[in-house]
Design a protein around this motif. Structure first.
Motif, PDB file in Angstrom:
ATOM      1  N   ILE A  89      -3.871 -14.529   3.419  1.00 22.24           N
ATOM      2  CA  ILE A  89      -3.875 -13.401   2.480  1.00 22.24           C
ATOM      3  C   ILE A  89      -2.594 -12.588   2.643  1.00 22.24           C
ATOM      4  N   VAL A  90      -2.140 -12.423   3.886  1.00 24.57           N
ATOM      5  CA  VAL A  90      -0.876 -11.720   4.118  1.00 24.57           C
ATOM      6  C   VAL A  90       0.269 -12.467   3.449  1.00 24.57           C
ATOM      7  N   MET A  91       0.319 -13.780   3.597  1.00 20.73           N
ATOM      8  CA  MET A  91       1.380 -14.544   2.947  1.00 20.73           C
ATOM      9  C   MET A  91       1.313 -14.415   1.427  1.00 20.73           C
ATOM     10  N   GLN A  92       0.107 -14.474   0.878  1.00 22.31           N
ATOM     11  CA  GLN A  92      -0.041 -14.317  -0.577  1.00 22.31           C
ATOM     12  C   GLN A  92       0.450 -12.942  -1.013  1.00 22.31           C
ATOM     13  N   ALA A  93       0.105 -11.917  -0.240  1.00 17.83           N
ATOM     14  CA  ALA A  93       0.528 -10.563  -0.590  1.00 17.83           C
ATOM     15  C   ALA A  93       2.043 -10.419  -0.492  1.00 17.83           C
ATOM     16  N   CYS A  94       2.646 -11.052   0.510  1.00 13.08           N
ATOM     17  CA  CYS A  94       4.103 -11.001   0.649  1.00 13.08           C
ATOM     18  C   CYS A  94       4.801 -11.715  -0.508  1.00 13.08           C
ATOM     19  N   SER A  95       4.121 -12.673  -1.110  1.00 13.30           N
ATOM     20  CA  SER A  95       4.725 -13.440  -2.203  1.00 13.30           C
ATOM     21  C   SER A  95       4.672 -12.693  -3.525  1.00 13.30           C
ATOM     22  N   TYR A  96       3.900 -11.613  -3.571  1.00 15.19           N
ATOM     23  CA  TYR A  96       3.724 -10.893  -4.836  1.00 15.19           C
ATOM     24  C   TYR A  96       4.855  -9.912  -5.084  1.00 15.19           C
ATOM     25  N   ARG A  97       5.470  -9.986  -6.242  1.00 16.30           N
ATOM     26  CA  ARG A  97       6.439  -8.999  -6.701  1.00 16.30           C
ATOM     27  C   ARG A  97       6.118  -8.673  -8.153  1.00 16.30           C
ATOM     28  N   GLU A  98       6.134  -7.407  -8.478  1.00 18.96           N
ATOM     29  CA  GLU A  98       5.737  -6.990  -9.822  1.00 18.96           C
ATOM     30  C   GLU A  98       6.712  -7.478 -10.887  1.00 18.96           C
ATOM     31  N   LYS A  99       8.007  -7.531 -10.549  1.00 18.38           N
ATOM     32  CA  LYS A  99       9.013  -7.812 -11.578  1.00 18.38           C
ATOM     33  C   LYS A  99       9.749  -9.138 -11.406  1.00 18.38           C
ATOM     34  N   ASP A 100       9.601  -9.796 -10.281  1.00 19.76           N
ATOM     35  CA  ASP A 100      10.337 -11.052 -10.101  1.00 19.76           C
ATOM     36  C   ASP A 100       9.584 -11.979  -9.161  1.00 19.76           C
ATOM     37  N   ASN A 101      10.067 -13.202  -9.061  1.00 25.44           N
ATOM     38  CA  ASN A 101       9.470 -14.189  -8.173  1.00 25.44           C
ATOM     39  C   ASN A 101      10.074 -14.076  -6.779  1.00 25.44           C
ATOM     40  N   THR A 102       9.387 -14.605  -5.786  1.00 22.39           N
ATOM     41  CA  THR A 102       9.931 -14.637  -4.434  1.00 22.39           C
ATOM     42  C   THR A 102      10.046 -16.095  -3.993  1.00 22.39           C
ATOM     43  N   TRP A 103      10.674 -16.270  -2.828  1.00 20.65           N
ATOM     44  CA  TRP A 103      10.824 -17.611  -2.274  1.00 20.65           C
ATOM     45  C   TRP A 103       9.530 -18.109  -1.634  1.00 20.65           C
ATOM     46  N   ILE A 104       8.506 -17.240  -1.515  1.00 15.88           N
ATOM     47  CA  ILE A 104       7.249 -17.650  -0.865  1.00 15.88           C
ATOM     48  C   ILE A 104       6.355 -18.298  -1.916  1.00 15.88           C
ATOM     49  N   THR A 105       6.604 -19.553  -2.180  1.00 15.69           N
ATOM     50  CA  THR A 105       5.889 -20.334  -3.179  1.00 15.69           C
ATOM     51  C   THR A 105       4.739 -21.103  -2.515  1.00 15.69           C
ATOM     52  N   PRO A 106       3.874 -21.777  -3.299  1.00 15.94           N
ATOM     53  CA  PRO A 106       2.696 -22.428  -2.713  1.00 15.94           C
ATOM     54  C   PRO A 106       3.004 -23.400  -1.575  1.00 15.94           C
ATOM     55  N   GLY A 107       4.110 -24.134  -1.648  1.00 12.88           N
ATOM     56  CA  GLY A 107       4.458 -25.055  -0.562  1.00 12.88           C
ATOM     57  C   GLY A 107       4.716 -24.322   0.739  1.00 12.88           C
ATOM     58  N   PHE A 108       5.390 -23.179   0.659  1.00 13.61           N
ATOM     59  CA  PHE A 108       5.604 -22.354   1.845  1.00 13.61           C
ATOM     60  C   PHE A 108       4.263 -21.933   2.442  1.00 13.61           C
ATOM     61  N   ILE A 109       3.383 -21.438   1.591  1.00 13.99           N
ATOM     62  CA  ILE A 109       2.094 -20.940   2.077  1.00 13.99           C
ATOM     63  C   ILE A 109       1.311 -22.054   2.768  1.00 13.99           C
ATOM     64  N   ASP A 110       1.263 -23.233   2.163  1.00 11.60           N
ATOM     65  CA  ASP A 110       0.547 -24.362   2.777  1.00 11.60           C
ATOM     66  C   ASP A 110       1.181 -24.756   4.107  1.00 11.60           C
ATOM     67  N   GLY A 111       2.511 -24.842   4.146  1.00  9.63           N
ATOM     68  CA  GLY A 111       3.190 -25.267   5.365  1.00  9.63           C
ATOM     69  C   GLY A 111       3.034 -24.276   6.499  1.00  9.63           C
ATOM     70  N   TYR A 112       3.188 -22.998   6.202  1.00  9.33           N
ATOM     71  CA  TYR A 112       3.093 -21.989   7.259  1.00  9.33           C
ATOM     72  C   TYR A 112       1.645 -21.761   7.685  1.00  9.33           C
ATOM     73  N   LEU A 113       0.704 -22.030   6.804  1.00  4.85           N
ATOM     74  CA  LEU A 113      -0.704 -21.970   7.207  1.00  4.85           C
ATOM     75  C   LEU A 113      -0.985 -23.038   8.263  1.00  4.85           C
ATOM     76  N   GLU A 114      -0.433 -24.233   8.113  1.00 10.21           N
ATOM     77  CA  GLU A 114      -0.586 -25.261   9.139  1.00 10.21           C
ATOM     78  C   GLU A 114       0.097 -24.836  10.434  1.00 10.21           C
ATOM     79  N   LEU A 115       1.262 -24.213  10.314  1.00 13.35           N
ATOM     80  CA  LEU A 115       1.956 -23.694  11.487  1.00 13.35           C
ATOM     81  C   LEU A 115       1.097 -22.638  12.192  1.00 13.35           C
ATOM     82  N   HIS A 116       0.434 -21.811  11.394  1.00 18.52           N
ATOM     83  CA  HIS A 116      -0.478 -20.791  11.936  1.00 18.52           C
ATOM     84  C   HIS A 116      -1.663 -21.436  12.656  1.00 18.52           C
ATOM     85  N   LYS A 117      -2.239 -22.460  12.058  1.00 18.22           N
ATOM     86  CA  LYS A 117      -3.390 -23.131  12.670  1.00 18.22           C
ATOM     87  C   LYS A 117      -3.026 -23.752  14.018  1.00 18.22           C
ATOM     88  N   LYS A 118      -1.765 -24.147  14.179  1.00 20.68           N
ATOM     89  CA  LYS A 118      -1.302 -24.726  15.446  1.00 20.68           C
ATOM     90  C   LYS A 118      -0.877 -23.650  16.450  1.00 20.68           C
TER      91      LYS A 118
END
Length: 221
Positions: A89-118
């Motif tokens: 949820i923190v990663m999803q919130a960090c990816s949110y910008r009202e006016k533009d996109n960020t570099w935290i796209t779904p692939g980042f979230i999936d990859g870092y979630l696995e890093l978190h699980k480890k």
């Protein structure tokens, strides 16, 4: 992939003069760990671009400059602070910008979630009196090295309050290096500064000498 394969995939930042050191690959745990332990981080998904910046922005863990307003809010204890309670949820919130996109796209979230699980990626959560998540920070911890990835605030100063508690835990755990990659207005105000890439890589090598996951100290409150 083996270490030798990663050695061939990534340019060696000690000898490569450009910031961009590789294009492609994936967000696997092994590749991310190799990258971070060699001063490299991903900054886009399609394609994945890997960088080692020169100069590099870091924090002195013992000299972060929080405003009087932030410190007062910390003392008031109006927010509940947790660690690793809501990483995705923190990663999803960090990816949110009202006016533009960020570099935290779904692939980042999936990859870092696995890093978190480890056990290699961590989040700090800031909850208001209604137990709503209003701020947070996440990053990667290896040995005595922490790479701060992103921060968000849905209430004034909530992200900085999370950062305050993160630094407190890092100091308690005797961390040696906090990487913030590139200066921006917020990190500059907090006291981040730039050092040459080779100096950063030397400090990184010392900080990850014992390459173990971070066990976050329990709160004494």
């Amino acid at each position: 992939m083996t270490k030798r394969s990663f050695d061939q995939f990534f340019k060696n930042p000690r000898h490569w003069r450009e910031d961009l050191v590789a294009v492609g690959g994936d967000f696997s745990v092994d590749r991310l760990l190799y990258a971070y332990t060699h001063g490299i981080f991903p900054w886009s998904e399609d394609p994945i671009r890997w960088y080692c910046l020169d100069p590099r922005a870091i924090f002195d863990i013992h000299r972060v400059h929080f405003s009087k307003t932030v410190l007062r809010k910390v003392r008031q204890k109006k927010f509940r602070i947790s660690f690793n309670e809501a990483f995705p949820i923190v990663m999803q919130a960090c990816s949110y910008r009202e006016k533009d996109n960020t570099w935290i796209t779904p692939g980042f979230i999936d990859g870092y979630l696995e890093l978190h699980k480890k056990g290699w990626a961590h989040s700090v959560e800031v909850w208001n009196a209604e137990n709503v998540l209003v701020g947070g920070v996440y990053g990667v911890a290896i040995g005595k090295f922490f790479a701060g990835e992103s921060m968000f605030s849905f209430e004034s100063d909530a992200g900085k309050i999370g950062l305050f508690h993160l630094f407190a835990k890092l100091k308690e755990s005797n961390f040696e290096l906090f990487d913030t990659q590139q200066l921006n207005h917020v990190t500059w105000q907090l006291g981040a500064y730039e050092i040459p890439k080779l100096s950063y890589l030397d400090r990184l090598e010392r900080a990850i000498k014992d390459m173990v996951p971070w066990v976050i100290p329990l709160s004494h409150d």
